[in-house]
Design a protein around this motif. Sequence first.
Motif, PDB file in Angstrom:
ATOM      1  N   ILE A   1     -14.542  46.367  30.186  1.00 49.03           N
ATOM      2  CA  ILE A   1     -15.302  47.634  30.123  1.00 49.03           C
ATOM      3  C   ILE A   1     -14.733  48.516  29.009  1.00 49.03           C
ATOM      4  O   ILE A   1     -15.473  49.166  28.271  1.00 49.03           O
ATOM      5  CB  ILE A   1     -15.246  48.356  31.490  1.00 49.03           C
ATOM      6  CG1 ILE A   1     -15.979  47.538  32.552  1.00 49.03           C
ATOM      7  CG2 ILE A   1     -15.865  49.747  31.400  1.00 49.03           C
ATOM      8  CD1 ILE A   1     -15.815  48.050  33.970  1.00 49.03           C
ATOM      9  N   ASP A   2     -13.406  48.487  28.890  1.00 47.48           N
ATOM     10  CA  ASP A   2     -12.746  49.312  27.876  1.00 47.48           C
ATOM     11  C   ASP A   2     -13.213  48.927  26.466  1.00 47.48           C
ATOM     12  O   ASP A   2     -13.573  49.776  25.652  1.00 47.48           O
ATOM     13  CB  ASP A   2     -11.233  49.126  28.011  1.00 47.48           C
ATOM     14  CG  ASP A   2     -10.479  50.274  27.374  1.00 47.48           C
ATOM     15  OD1 ASP A   2     -11.066  51.358  27.255  1.00 47.48           O
ATOM     16  OD2 ASP A   2      -9.311  50.078  26.989  1.00 47.48           O
ATOM     17  N   ASP A   3     -13.219  47.594  26.196  1.00 50.50           N
ATOM     18  CA  ASP A   3     -13.659  47.122  24.877  1.00 50.50           C
ATOM     19  C   ASP A   3     -15.118  47.492  24.620  1.00 50.50           C
ATOM     20  O   ASP A   3     -15.489  47.914  23.525  1.00 50.50           O
ATOM     21  CB  ASP A   3     -13.509  45.586  24.777  1.00 50.50           C
ATOM     22  CG  ASP A   3     -12.054  45.170  24.663  1.00 50.50           C
ATOM     23  OD1 ASP A   3     -11.251  45.969  24.149  1.00 50.50           O
ATOM     24  OD2 ASP A   3     -11.732  44.047  25.108  1.00 50.50           O
ATOM     25  N   PHE A   4     -15.941  47.329  25.670  1.00 49.11           N
ATOM     26  CA  PHE A   4     -17.364  47.624  25.506  1.00 49.11           C
ATOM     27  C   PHE A   4     -17.574  49.118  25.220  1.00 49.11           C
ATOM     28  O   PHE A   4     -18.391  49.491  24.369  1.00 49.11           O
ATOM     29  CB  PHE A   4     -18.137  47.208  26.761  1.00 49.11           C
ATOM     30  CG  PHE A   4     -19.620  47.389  26.620  1.00 49.11           C
ATOM     31  CD1 PHE A   4     -20.356  46.627  25.729  1.00 49.11           C
ATOM     32  CD2 PHE A   4     -20.286  48.349  27.363  1.00 49.11           C
ATOM     33  CE1 PHE A   4     -21.730  46.804  25.590  1.00 49.11           C
ATOM     34  CE2 PHE A   4     -21.657  48.539  27.226  1.00 49.11           C
ATOM     35  CZ  PHE A   4     -22.381  47.758  26.334  1.00 49.11           C
TER      36      PHE A   4
ATOM     37  N   HIS B   1      -6.100  44.000  11.888  1.00 54.10           N
ATOM     38  CA  HIS B   1      -5.911  42.549  11.762  1.00 54.10           C
ATOM     39  C   HIS B   1      -7.227  41.787  11.595  1.00 54.10           C
ATOM     40  O   HIS B   1      -7.222  40.578  11.445  1.00 54.10           O
ATOM     41  CB  HIS B   1      -5.192  42.029  13.009  1.00 54.10           C
ATOM     42  CG  HIS B   1      -5.895  42.423  14.274  1.00 54.10           C
ATOM     43  ND1 HIS B   1      -5.663  43.626  14.886  1.00 54.10           N
ATOM     44  CD2 HIS B   1      -6.846  41.788  14.990  1.00 54.10           C
ATOM     45  CE1 HIS B   1      -6.436  43.707  15.964  1.00 54.10           C
ATOM     46  NE2 HIS B   1      -7.169  42.604  16.045  1.00 54.10           N
ATOM     47  N   GLY B   2      -8.359  42.461  11.648  1.00 53.36           N
ATOM     48  CA  GLY B   2      -9.627  41.749  11.536  1.00 53.36           C
ATOM     49  C   GLY B   2     -10.780  42.625  12.010  1.00 53.36           C
ATOM     50  O   GLY B   2     -10.686  43.850  11.991  1.00 53.36           O
ATOM     51  N   ILE B   3     -11.820  41.986  12.500  1.00 48.67           N
ATOM     52  CA  ILE B   3     -12.992  42.729  12.961  1.00 48.67           C
ATOM     53  C   ILE B   3     -13.343  42.255  14.372  1.00 48.67           C
ATOM     54  O   ILE B   3     -13.443  41.039  14.610  1.00 48.67           O
ATOM     55  CB  ILE B   3     -14.197  42.504  12.015  1.00 48.67           C
ATOM     56  CG1 ILE B   3     -13.856  43.007  10.609  1.00 48.67           C
ATOM     57  CG2 ILE B   3     -15.444  43.234  12.539  1.00 48.67           C
ATOM     58  CD1 ILE B   3     -14.878  42.605   9.546  1.00 48.67           C
ATOM     59  N   ASP B   4     -13.508  43.226  15.286  1.00 48.22           N
ATOM     60  CA  ASP B   4     -13.959  42.897  16.646  1.00 48.22           C
ATOM     61  C   ASP B   4     -15.476  43.040  16.679  1.00 48.22           C
ATOM     62  O   ASP B   4     -16.018  44.078  16.292  1.00 48.22           O
ATOM     63  CB  ASP B   4     -13.331  43.846  17.682  1.00 48.22           C
ATOM     64  CG  ASP B   4     -11.861  43.559  17.891  1.00 48.22           C
ATOM     65  OD1 ASP B   4     -11.393  42.479  17.456  1.00 48.22           O
ATOM     66  OD2 ASP B   4     -11.160  44.420  18.470  1.00 48.22           O
TER      67      ASP B   4
ATOM     68  N   GLY C   1     -19.151  39.155  25.232  1.00 49.76           N
ATOM     69  CA  GLY C   1     -17.856  38.734  24.719  1.00 49.76           C
ATOM     70  C   GLY C   1     -17.455  39.598  23.535  1.00 49.76           C
ATOM     71  O   GLY C   1     -18.274  40.350  22.989  1.00 49.76           O
ATOM     72  N   ILE C   2     -16.172  39.522  23.214  1.00 47.28           N
ATOM     73  CA  ILE C   2     -15.701  40.241  22.028  1.00 47.28           C
ATOM     74  C   ILE C   2     -15.086  39.199  21.083  1.00 47.28           C
ATOM     75  O   ILE C   2     -14.114  38.521  21.414  1.00 47.28           O
ATOM     76  CB  ILE C   2     -14.730  41.379  22.415  1.00 47.28           C
ATOM     77  CG1 ILE C   2     -14.261  42.135  21.180  1.00 47.28           C
ATOM     78  CG2 ILE C   2     -13.540  40.892  23.231  1.00 47.28           C
ATOM     79  CD1 ILE C   2     -13.669  43.502  21.497  1.00 47.28           C
ATOM     80  N   ALA C   3     -15.766  39.007  19.964  1.00 50.52           N
ATOM     81  CA  ALA C   3     -15.333  37.997  19.004  1.00 50.52           C
ATOM     82  C   ALA C   3     -14.301  38.610  18.063  1.00 50.52           C
ATOM     83  O   ALA C   3     -14.510  39.706  17.536  1.00 50.52           O
ATOM     84  CB  ALA C   3     -16.535  37.500  18.218  1.00 50.52           C
ATOM     85  N   ARG C   4     -13.176  37.926  17.903  1.00 47.16           N
ATOM     86  CA  ARG C   4     -12.103  38.402  17.019  1.00 47.16           C
ATOM     87  C   ARG C   4     -12.263  37.662  15.683  1.00 47.16           C
ATOM     88  O   ARG C   4     -11.846  36.508  15.555  1.00 47.16           O
ATOM     89  CB  ARG C   4     -10.727  38.112  17.616  1.00 47.16           C
ATOM     90  CG  ARG C   4     -10.605  38.385  19.115  1.00 47.16           C
ATOM     91  CD  ARG C   4     -10.533  39.849  19.436  1.00 47.16           C
ATOM     92  NE  ARG C   4     -10.281  40.058  20.864  1.00 47.16           N
ATOM     93  CZ  ARG C   4     -10.249  41.237  21.433  1.00 47.16           C
ATOM     94  NH1 ARG C   4     -10.448  42.327  20.729  1.00 47.16           N
ATOM     95  NH2 ARG C   4     -10.015  41.368  22.722  1.00 47.16           N
TER      96      ARG C   4
END
Lengths: 235, 297
Positions: free
Chosen positions: B284-287, B258-261, B228-231
């Motif tokens: 996949i892009d975020d990873f 706006h924050g930290i991923d 997962g990607i936590a915002r």
Amino acid sequence: MKAAILSEFSAVKNVLLQQFVIYLVVGVFVGIGMGSATAMVACISAMAPILMVFTFAGYDSMNGWERFRATLPVSRDALVIGRYANVLLTSLATLVAAFVIALLLGQLVDVLPIDAETAQFISEEMRDPAMIVGGGLMGMCVMLLMTAVLQPFILRYGMTKAMRWVPAGLMLVFFIAVLILPQVIDAPAFLVDFIAWSENPDNLPLLVGGLTVLSLGIYCISCAAAMALYHKKEL
Amino acid sequence: MTDLIRVNGLVKRYGTKTVLDNVSLTVPKGGITGFIGANGAGKTTTIRAILGLMPLDAGTVEVFGELFGINASQSVNRRIKSRIGVVLDTCPFIGDLPIKATGSIMKAAYASWRQGKFEDYLDRFGLDPRKKVKDLSRGMGMKLQLACALAHDPDLLILDEATAGLDPLARDEVLDLLREFVSDDMHGILISSHITSDLDKIADTVTCIDEGRIVFDLEKDAITDMMGIARCRTSEFEQIATSGFFEAGAMRHIRQPHGIDLLAPDRFAFMRRFPEVACDRMSIDDFMQLTLKGELR
């Protein structure tokens, strides 16, 4: 091997008709202009090898075709042999076609807009078809020799680089030959003797046969050199 | 599962620059391997190496269990390449030729060529056989390549940016075609793409290359189903960092305006522990972004 030759041929068969029209127009102009069917056949036959080499080389540098061609189920050796075979076979086919045109020219000589003397000369030439074929073969062989020099470099380095370096290399070889030859043979006297020998009709079959064997031999050596050079080419 | 492609320790250098550094990857039977990376990362070079288009400094390529390379013999070339369908990043066919003539070239090269199948694909993709290749748009050129790649019944597809230039509808159609291709568990696909959303839809494994090195090689489900990607806001990030949930030096994150991923290796466990922090499914892009550009804390 068959796949390499046929796929290469399929790539150019659409332009063969266009090229043949070019050969025909130029050949007929040369033939009528010089008043000689032999000159026409020689001219058409001489154009074919070099135009085919440039056509193939142009396609290779287009859209990454050369890279894609190497992904087809043929080895690099087969690709090179296919290229050489196609240039040779289309040149021979052009020679045959040029001879047929010469035969037609011989039949139409009375209705063509040429003077009586030229018409008479062409009619006389037509009585010796072997001479016409010999002329065509010599034209083709001389240009095959040129393509034998060009093709390994075109295949390995591409047309742009080959056209930049091969003429420079040939000029270098020419100047070295000019410097060295006089020390080995009496070149002017040799040339005069050779021209006198070649003008004797009895020697013509030997001249044509010798040039054909020599050019095909060098063409095969060139093919082997191209295969060695093409082995490591990055595509 | 048998591997259709097994690449082991590829090294390629140009002078002092190493463009492939110990690259290894596999394409299993019945699987789709997505190959991702930034421009110039080494994707196309790897594909060229697999196809035997260049000499290598080290490493081996096995295709269908057989060693393959630039100087493979005629029989090996015929055996291996006749079972591979290739789509390159630009349409490589001769521009002056009509599509029909392109089919003739392929027919001459492949003993297994099926003209009827090729014509069916042309029809399916809306390609006019009389149209010249140079008049095709990028997307249409890609469709022509796919038609050629599939019409000789290959066992393996190697696709370099095959979906680039296709409109969303055509892309979905192509992805359906690729899924259909591997559905019998006998075929396989290696597909490089910048459009990672396509790989989200079809890939079984994802291999990422950066500066000539493989940076990850994972099953896609391990990324998209598990991670997962936590915002996070900065305060939340600090709270997570001090919670002991992550080992020291294992918090992979990217600072955004706006924050930290933050990368959550098990998003379900993360959501149970920090229900107040929004945690999305990982793409996949975020990873890839987190792996290539992220920092560790």
